[in-house]
Design an enzyme around this catalytic site. Structure first.
Site, PDB file in Angstrom:
ATOM      1  N   SER A  35       0.812  -1.224   0.000  1.00 54.01           N
ATOM      2  CA  SER A  35       0.000   0.000   0.000  1.00 54.01           C
ATOM      3  C   SER A  35       0.842   1.269   0.000  1.00 54.01           C
ATOM      4  CB  SER A  35      -0.905   0.018   1.236  1.00 54.01           C
ATOM      5  OG  SER A  35      -1.792  -1.075   1.205  1.00 54.01           O
ATOM      6  N   GLU A  56       4.801  -0.554  14.724  1.00 52.79           N
ATOM      7  CA  GLU A  56       5.211   0.779  14.269  1.00 52.79           C
ATOM      8  C   GLU A  56       6.220   1.442  15.195  1.00 52.79           C
ATOM      9  OE1 GLU A  56       2.053  -0.253  14.545  1.00 52.79           O
ATOM     10  OE2 GLU A  56       1.585  -0.546  12.421  1.00 52.79           O
ATOM     11  N   PHE A  81      -0.673   5.541  11.877  1.00 48.61           N
ATOM     12  CA  PHE A  81       0.206   4.683  12.679  1.00 48.61           C
ATOM     13  C   PHE A  81       1.587   5.314  12.874  1.00 48.61           C
ATOM     14  CE2 PHE A  81      -2.484   1.565  10.185  1.00 48.61           C
ATOM     15  CZ  PHE A  81      -3.461   1.497  11.157  1.00 48.61           C
ATOM     16  N   ARG A 165      -3.853   8.440  -0.275  1.00 47.83           N
ATOM     17  CA  ARG A 165      -4.127   7.122  -0.837  1.00 47.83           C
ATOM     18  C   ARG A 165      -4.527   7.222  -2.307  1.00 47.83           C
ATOM     19  NH1 ARG A 165      -9.648   4.141  -0.539  1.00 47.83           N
ATOM     20  NH2 ARG A 165      -9.138   2.267  -1.703  1.00 47.83           N
TER      21      ARG A 165
END
Lengths: 315, 279
Positions: A35, A56, A81, A165
């Site tokens: 991603s 993370e 995150f 995104r």
């Protein structure tokens, strides 16, 4: 129709380019490489890619250690995150240590879409810009992202790079120049100045066209670097246009609007309006539906410009 | 006549007493700080800096140096004492600990103090940083080793176990974690506060090589570090059983001495006791 491309795609491609010329570039990810597009780098340079898994805090801590040993680590995960889950690691290991870590966060803002409010990071600019020595960059399109990634790699010190995104319209030509800390003026006008970052730069340009059709000419600044902010360009805009609208895919508290307001209030107070998410969490929906719902559109900017111009006229 | 090894151990024990005295002097002067966890780590730090690590105080940035990460950053005084005794900076600087403008901050700051590798103090972060350094060594084909000192209370931080997974996954045999297992944290006994026990087994189950030692037995510390050099394909953890406040009788095993500096009188008494240990 403008070409569309996701900033994260540009990020993934640029990492590979950088990896070819600079052996010190290393990339870390926390189970989101498909991603965040760091998978491109992982494929090209498997020895310089560190998969951390869903951890993370360890992602940022390991990046800090790599930087302390002379590497230039790009650590990637979703913005919520990176800046949220690993805030203390970014604060105490990376920023306090002035370590050369590049935190490249994708999937910021409400345009994450259907995943909902838990995944729509709207506070990261505020958190990151409050850290001494942190450079915060929110590129407007794929072309600027490519340049920002390269600039981040060359810059000595921690950088927070915020990407989205979705596929956003490409605004800039390939010969676009990007410099950390320098605003780019995209249009000029004297009624007001719209200062935008990220996906809102494209919306600001649309808004400027809509306003021009009504005889209102606005200046548009692409403020890709939110820290260190181009204070000179902000003050100049306040002096020359007498009214300012900020536009960001972020909470109106503490982000670009907050940064601009700090400069304006201290140097040249003029009427200001902030377009952004109004101190609420996001929710599930299609990205364009959410943009409309939260007013993160050209129409939202047009409304804010009209309000600010009216306030300016009242003196 | 003592054997060569015995002489080495004796010299190191003497050096550890010097560091303990420095800690008391510094904290007495500073008026605040953490004596308990500094004293429990004194022998480990001494063996690392005077016997184990490949370092050059004249070149703190030497790329081939071994790295030490004080993950339990509140034990900064014992690290500063070692760095000053090693010559990274003048001994008189120690008396500026925790004072405005000093390069010796309450918790380690790598941008201020020569020889400090990274900032620590927010617990749980040092092992990940050590992993990053060890990974960099592997990528660059460098032979340096990385040592991280953790508190037993500190391993309550979840991030430690994220890092434990990473170190084992990447087979970081150039990394050694040492747990200063003094059994005390601010609110009490680590086993009572939240059930910290079976530390070695926990690390073993994460894929580490684990060894348990008496963290005040110089010979055992040396041997464990030597053993770790021979362990391949996995990181090593040394669970060092220690006594909080070790070396000062009224501080030993007293949780109250975690983060309280001695008064002038207490410092004098402690220094007398440590000097008597010289005989």
């Amino acid at each position: 129709m403008a070409v569309k491309k996701a900033t994260r795609d540009a990020y993934g491609e640029t990492l590979v380019e950088l990896g070819q010329v600079n052996p010190d570039i290393v990339v870390l990810d926390a189970d989101l490489s498909a991603s965040t597009k760091t998978a491109n780098f992982a494929k090209a340079f498997p020895q310089r890619f560190v998969q951390i898994g869903i951890a993370e805090q360890d992602l940022i801590g390991t990046a800090a250690g790599l930087a302390a040993a002379g590497k230039i680590p790009f650590a990637s995960t979703f913005a919520v995150f990176a800046a949220g889950r690993a805030y203390d690691q970014i604060r105490n290991s990376v920023a306090y240590g002035k370590l050369n870590v590049k935190i490249a966060a994708t999937h910021a803002g409400v345009t994450v879409g259907e995943d909902g409010g838990s995944h729509q990071m709207l506070e990261d600019i505020a958190l990151m810009r409050a850290l001494p020595g942190m450079t915060v960059i929110v590129p407007a399109d794929a072309v600027e992202t490519k340049l920002a990634v390269k600039a981040a790699a060359e810059h000595k010190g921690p950088v927070y790079l915020r990407m989205g995104r979705g596929a956003w319209p490409v605004i800039f030509d390939e010969d676009h120049k990007f410099e950390i800390g320098k605003a780019v003026q995209l249009r000029d006008g004297d009624a007001a100045t719209v200062i935008a970052c990220g996906i809102m730069v494209g919306e600001a340009l649309k808004a400027a066209e809509m306003l021009e059709a009504e005889g209102v000419k606005v200046r548009v600044l692409d403020m890709a670097t939110i820290k260190p902010i181009d204070a000179e360009a902000v003050v100049k805009a306040a002096r020359e246009t007498g009214a300012i609208v900020t536009a960001e895919e972020h909470n109106i508290i503490g982000g670009l609007g907050g940064a601009v307001a700090e400069i304006v209030v201290e140097n040249c107070p003029v009427p200001m309006e902030r377009v952004g998410v109004k101190d609420v969490f996001g929710q599930s929906g299609k990205p364009d539906e959410l943009q409309k719902f939260y007013g993160l559109t050209a129409e939202g900017i047009v409304g804010a410009v009209k309000r600010v111009v009216e306030r300016k006229a009242k003196g | 006549m003592a054997s060569a090894d015995e002489q080495v151990v004796k010299a190191l024990a003497k050096q550890a007493r010097v560091l303990r005295r420095r800690v008391i002097e510094m904290l007495g002067e500073a008026g605040s700080g953490h004596p308990g966890g500094s004293l429990s780590a004194a022998d480990i730090i001494t063996v690392l800096y005077w016997h184990e690590m490949k370092i050059d105080p004249k070149r703190p940035d030497w790329p081939e140096r071994d790295r030490f990460v004080l993950s339990k950053g509140h034990a900064a005084p014992i690290l500063y004492a070692a760095l000053a005794e090693k010559g990274y900076f003048p001994l008189e600087d120690l008396m500026t600990l925790r004072k405005l403008g000093s390069h010796l901050q309450g918790h380690p700051d790598s941008n201020k103090t020569p020889g400090v590798e990274v900032p620590t103090g927010s617990l749980g972060q040092g092992l990940s940083i050590a992993n990053g350094m060890a990974l960099a060594a592997k990528m660059d084909g460098r032979s340096y080793r990385v040592y991280a000192l953790l508190g037993d209370g500190e391993i309550e931080e979840g991030m430690i176990w994220e890092a434990a997974m990473t170190a084992a996954h990447y087979k970081l045999d150039n990394l050694v974690a040492i747990i200063d297992n003094n059994n005390l944290q601010i609110d009490g006994d680590v086993r009572e506060v939240i059930g910290v026990n079976h530390i070695a087994d926990r690390f073993r189950s994460f894929g580490w090589y684990a060894v348990e030692i008496d963290g005040h037995d110089i010979g055992q510390i040396i041997a464990a570090l030597r053993l770790a050099r021979g362990i391949k394909e996995k990181p090593t953890v040394i669970v060092a059983h220690t006594v909080k406040g070790k070396g000062v009788s009224f501080m030993e095993n007293q949780v109250g001495w975690h983060g309280t500096a001695p008064s002038k009188e207490q410092a004098e008494a402690a220094l007398l006791e440590l000097a008597a240990g010289e005989e």
